[in-house]
Design an enzyme around this catalytic site. Structure first.
Site, PDB file in Angstrom:
ATOM      1  N   GLY A 285      -2.422  11.901   5.829  1.00  0.00           N
ATOM      2  CA  GLY A 285      -1.045  11.942   6.296  1.00  0.00           C
ATOM      3  C   GLY A 285      -0.856  12.110   7.793  1.00  0.00           C
TER       4      GLY A 285
ATOM      5  N   HIS B  95      -0.625  -0.955   8.835  1.00  0.00           N
ATOM      6  CA  HIS B  95      -1.985  -1.415   8.528  1.00  0.00           C
ATOM      7  C   HIS B  95      -2.827  -1.329   9.804  1.00  0.00           C
ATOM      8  CE1 HIS B  95      -5.066  -3.544   6.299  1.00  0.00           C
ATOM      9  NE2 HIS B  95      -5.311  -4.197   7.427  1.00  0.00           N
TER      10      HIS B  95
ATOM     11  N   ILE C 179       2.848  -1.667  -4.761  1.00  0.00           N
ATOM     12  CA  ILE C 179       4.271  -1.554  -5.114  1.00  0.00           C
ATOM     13  C   ILE C 179       4.611  -2.677  -6.098  1.00  0.00           C
ATOM     14  CG2 ILE C 179       6.631  -1.601  -4.212  1.00  0.00           C
ATOM     15  CD1 ILE C 179       5.117   0.791  -3.173  1.00  0.00           C
TER      16      ILE C 179
ATOM     17  N   ASP D   7      -0.464  -7.060   2.221  1.00  0.00           N
ATOM     18  CA  ASP D   7      -0.534  -7.144   3.693  1.00  0.00           C
ATOM     19  C   ASP D   7       0.005  -8.475   4.236  1.00  0.00           C
ATOM     20  OD1 ASP D   7      -1.640  -4.591   3.891  1.00  0.00           O
ATOM     21  OD2 ASP D   7      -3.690  -5.345   3.760  1.00  0.00           O
TER      22      ASP D   7
ATOM     23  N   ASN E 153      -0.187   9.719   9.828  1.00  0.00           N
ATOM     24  CA  ASN E 153       0.987   8.905  10.169  1.00  0.00           C
ATOM     25  C   ASN E 153       2.279   9.615   9.757  1.00  0.00           C
ATOM     26  OD1 ASN E 153       0.411   6.149  11.441  1.00  0.00           O
ATOM     27  ND2 ASN E 153      -1.198   6.337   9.895  1.00  0.00           N
TER      28      ASN E 153
ATOM     29  N   GLU F 276      -1.122   3.208  15.904  1.00  0.00           N
ATOM     30  CA  GLU F 276      -0.372   3.552  14.682  1.00  0.00           C
ATOM     31  C   GLU F 276       0.691   4.617  14.919  1.00  0.00           C
ATOM     32  OE1 GLU F 276      -2.590   3.982  10.995  1.00  0.00           O
ATOM     33  OE2 GLU F 276      -4.364   3.210  11.978  1.00  0.00           O
TER      34      GLU F 276
HETATM   35  C1  GAR Z   1      -4.169   4.700   8.368  1.00  0.00           C
HETATM   36  O1  GAR Z   1      -5.124   4.269   9.306  1.00  0.00           O
HETATM   37  C2  GAR Z   1      -3.399   3.519   7.823  1.00  0.00           C
HETATM   38  O2  GAR Z   1      -3.148   2.524   8.777  1.00  0.00           O
HETATM   39  C3  GAR Z   1      -4.359   3.026   6.770  1.00  0.00           C
HETATM   40  O3  GAR Z   1      -4.863   4.199   6.170  1.00  0.00           O
HETATM   41  C4  GAR Z   1      -4.850   5.263   7.112  1.00  0.00           C
HETATM   42  C5  GAR Z   1      -4.093   6.437   6.532  1.00  0.00           C
HETATM   43  O4  GAR Z   1      -4.207   7.565   7.346  1.00  0.00           O
HETATM   44  N1  GAR Z   1      -3.733   2.151   5.837  1.00  0.00           N
HETATM   45  C6  GAR Z   1      -4.336   1.110   5.281  1.00  0.00           C
HETATM   46  O5  GAR Z   1      -5.492   0.822   5.467  1.00  0.00           O
HETATM   47  C7  GAR Z   1      -3.443   0.274   4.362  1.00  0.00           C
HETATM   48  N2  GAR Z   1      -4.103  -0.925   3.965  1.00  0.00           N
HETATM   49  P1  GAR Z   1      -3.197   8.780   7.259  1.00  0.00           P
HETATM   50  O6  GAR Z   1      -3.112   9.231   5.791  1.00  0.00           O
HETATM   51  O7  GAR Z   1      -3.828   9.833   8.112  1.00  0.00           O
HETATM   52  O8  GAR Z   1      -1.855   8.330   7.796  1.00  0.00           O
END
Ligand code: GAR
Length: 197
Positions: A12, A110, A94, A151, A14, A181
């Site tokens: 989490g 992504h 989803i 994606d 992000n 991100e």
């Molecule tokens: C992030 O790097 C996000 O971009 C990626 O997973 C990570 C989650 O980190 N998502 C994907 O790869 C989706 N295909 P977080 O839980 O620390 O935000």
């Protein structure tokens, strides 16, 4: 103010970037109304609790079919009057009922410059392994609408990050999070909620 739900499965960071942006006044049009996790133990849920954000855990295995899971998901969004669903490290797919009800109101972050290194199986550190194996000199992150192609939805925002000599999947992952991100996701969420896109 628009009500956003953040969908998580893991650490989490992000979600934390969204919480921090909100606290710093960078997302005045956004209320972080709900965090939905498909995993009970996701650390992202702790972040939500610490910030008094309502949580909902929806595990696929608690539902008899993908259809039942999809409908439960859609209902939780509706019951909470959610305007925008933000996938931030969310692992589940989803379903069509939710996609239909929330057309152009579901977005995803992504960790690559899509359409490179996207689609089924490209998740988390695997994306960065693939980028390094291919030898790209620039990678980055993408915020895009979610549609029925994994994606594959229309791109909203991208930011490029240089690949450095000696990068490992983990160092590249961290730099892309920090430099791309955590910047473009809050900015895109604010723009959408402000109605500027
Ligand atoms: C992030 O790097 C996000 O971009 C990626 O997973 C990570 C989650 O980190 N998502 C994907 O790869 C989706 N295909 P977080 O839980 O620390 O935000």
């Amino acid at each position: 103010m628009k009500r956003a739900a953040v969908l998580v499965s893991g650490g989490g960071t992000n979600l934390q970037a969204l919480i921090d942006a909100r606290r710093m006044g960078k997302m005045p049009s956004v209320e972080l109304a709900l965090v939905i996790s498909d995993r009970e133990g996701a650390f992202a849920l702790e972040r939500a609790k610490q910030n008094n954000i309502k949580i909902s855990v929806l595990r696929r295995r608690d539902f008899a079919s993908a259809e039942a899971y999809d409908h439960a998901f859609c209902n939780v969004l509706k019951e909470n009057n959610i305007d925008l669903a933000v996938l931030a490290g969310f692992l589940s797919i989803i379903g069509p009922a939710t996609l239909g009800a929330y057309r152009k109101r579901i977005i995803n972050i992504h960790p690559s410059l899509l359409p490179a290194f996207g689609g089924k199986g490209f998740y988390g550190v695997k994306v960065h392994e693939a980028a390094l194996n291919r030898g790209v000199k620039v990678s980055g992150a993408t915020v895009h609408y979610v549609d029925d192609e994994v994606d594959g939805g229309e791109i909203i925002a991208q930011k490029a990050v240089a690949v450095l000599e000696g990068d490992t999947p983990e160092t590249l992952q961290r730099r892309i999070m920090e430099e791309a991100e955590w910047q473009i996701l809050p900015a895109a969420v604010e723009l959408l909620c402000k109605g500027e896109l």
